[in-house]
Design a protein around this motif. Structure first.
Motif, PDB file in Angstrom:
ATOM      1  N   LEU A 291       0.867  -1.156   0.059  1.00 59.13           N
ATOM      2  CA  LEU A 291      -0.069   0.131  -0.027  1.00 59.13           C
ATOM      3  C   LEU A 291       0.876   1.201  -0.012  1.00 59.13           C
ATOM      4  N   VAL A 292       1.831   1.034   0.869  1.00 57.10           N
ATOM      5  CA  VAL A 292       2.804   2.426   0.990  1.00 57.10           C
ATOM      6  C   VAL A 292       3.461   2.667  -0.531  1.00 57.10           C
TER       7      VAL A 292
ATOM      8  N   VAL B 117       2.288   1.540  -3.491  1.00 58.12           N
ATOM      9  CA  VAL B 117       1.494   2.116  -4.516  1.00 58.12           C
ATOM     10  C   VAL B 117       0.900   3.672  -4.222  1.00 58.12           C
ATOM     11  N   TYR B 118       1.047   4.110  -3.028  1.00 53.63           N
ATOM     12  CA  TYR B 118       0.724   5.301  -2.542  1.00 53.63           C
ATOM     13  C   TYR B 118       1.848   6.331  -3.062  1.00 53.63           C
ATOM     14  N   ALA B 119       3.189   5.759  -2.808  1.00 52.21           N
ATOM     15  CA  ALA B 119       4.363   6.578  -3.467  1.00 52.21           C
ATOM     16  C   ALA B 119       4.363   6.644  -4.831  1.00 52.21           C
TER      17      ALA B 119
ATOM     18  N   TRP C 140       1.762   6.859  -6.698  1.00 53.58           N
ATOM     19  CA  TRP C 140       0.446   7.761  -7.091  1.00 53.58           C
ATOM     20  C   TRP C 140       1.003   9.265  -6.851  1.00 53.58           C
ATOM     21  N   ARG C 141       1.828   9.332  -5.536  1.00 53.95           N
ATOM     22  CA  ARG C 141       2.025  10.790  -5.232  1.00 53.95           C
ATOM     23  C   ARG C 141       3.209  11.354  -5.844  1.00 53.95           C
TER      24      ARG C 141
END
Length: 345
Positions: A62-63, A65-67, A69-70
């Motif tokens: 999750l981290v 994927v979040y990284a 995305w951001r």
């Protein structure tokens, strides 16, 4: 659509694998199907480790994927930005410190769970235990049922019978290289090191036949060094043990008598023992009641007269590297010898 198709195929394969599994207790070899307290403690530890590792893996994904995305997007003409090298990022630092703290706590939790499991394994009650000496050889298992009364001691091979609900103490030895005794439904692994004696405690709380295996690579036929543990009701176990203490049956005549004569007059007696006869060697499996065992050669062949004859004639075909040599018997003599051995039940 492609993802859905792959998911459907995966579900079908899982369903097919589950439906193809043997019924529990019928040659079952599955650490996830515990039938005794020792295996149950190990399974509980496995579930804890699996749960924590699954959560950590999901969090890392999750981290990640979040990284992604951001993360800022750049083009070929975008100028590099090195300003982050000269400014402090307290939020990022706090997140890293928090992740380190959480990881440390989780690792300490795993260590604690492992220690508690080890203590639980050592606390099993051992009153009225069955004592069995198991010696590993390349590539078979010598099984000796010990007893303070010498007349109650008997020996078998590649097959352990134990009473349901009664503790068992195994004394494990190796005659050659390092082996490992493992029957996953009932207990954990235990290494057998030459020159040392190891002890394994176990108990089966459900009747059934459970497959075991040498779990340490020990040579050419390591994969064919299996055994079975047959857990049965106490009355059936006592009846089996009483039968094992009896000497081999005396053939009434004919082909069986001829087979016994061949066994005692050839090189068979140099390695094997049959109680009640002059054969008392200890270099190979005890054959006093070999006809009552499920398999030959530590699981290689089902125990039938035909397979016995094939094994005697040329064991290297079925288990290359085994110490037993081939025997050039005439066909009639070979069948007589196999019939005699198969009658020893």
């Amino acid at each position: 659509m492609r993802a859905r198709l792959l998911l459907m195929i995966a579900l079908l394969l899982i369903a097919q694998a589950v439906s193809a599994e043997p019924a529990l207790g019928v040659n079952s070899q599955d650490a996830l199907r515990a039938v005794g307290p020792q295996a149950d403690h190990i399974l509980s530890l496995w579930n804890v480790v699996l749960g924590i590792c699954t959560v950590v893996f999901a969090a890392v994904l999750l981290v990640f994927v979040y990284a992604l995305w951001r993360a800022p997007r750049g083009r070929a003409d975008t100028q590099p930005d090195a300003s982050a090298l000269h400014k402090t990022e307290p939020k990022l630092r706090n997140r890293v410190v928090g992740a380190i703290v959480i990881s440390t706590v989780l690792l300490l939790g795993l260590i604690t769970a492992s220690v508690l499991t080890d203590r639980a394994l050592a606390r099993m009650a051992l009153e009225d235990a069955v004592n069995i000496d198991v010696t590993a050889n390349q590539w078979w298992w010598d099984v000796r049922y010990d007893n303070p009364d010498p007349s109650q001691i008997f020996t078998t091979a590649n097959e352990l019978h134990i009473p349901v609900g009664r503790p068992v103490i195994l004394k494990l030895r190796s005659s050659d290289v390092i082996h490992s005794f493992w029957v996953p439904n009932i207990a954990g692994k235990k290494d057998l090191i030459p020159g040392r004696t190891a002890t394994l405690q176990m108990r089966a709380d459900r009747a059934g036949t459970y497959r075991g295996q040498c779990a340490e690579f020990c040579g050419l036929q390591h994969a064919w060094m299996s055994f079975v543990v047959i857990a049965e009701d106490p009355d059936r176990y006592e009846a089996w043990a009483a039968k094992q203490r009896e000497p081999a049956i005396e053939p009434s005549g004919g082909e069986l008598a001829r087979g016994k004569q061949l066994f005692l007059s050839t090189t068979c007696v140099m390695c094997h023992a049959i109680q009640g006869t002059d054969a008392n060697a200890r270099h190979a499996p005890d054959l006093t009641h070999v006809g009552g065992r499920q398999a030959l050669a530590a699981g290689v062949l089902p125990n039938t007269p035909e397979n016995l004859a094939a094994w005697i004639a040329n064991p290297q075909v079925h288990k290359p590297g085994v110490n037993m040599p081939a025997h050039a018997f005439a066909q009639q003599d070979l069948h007589a010898l196999a019939a005699y051995l198969h009658s020893l039940k």
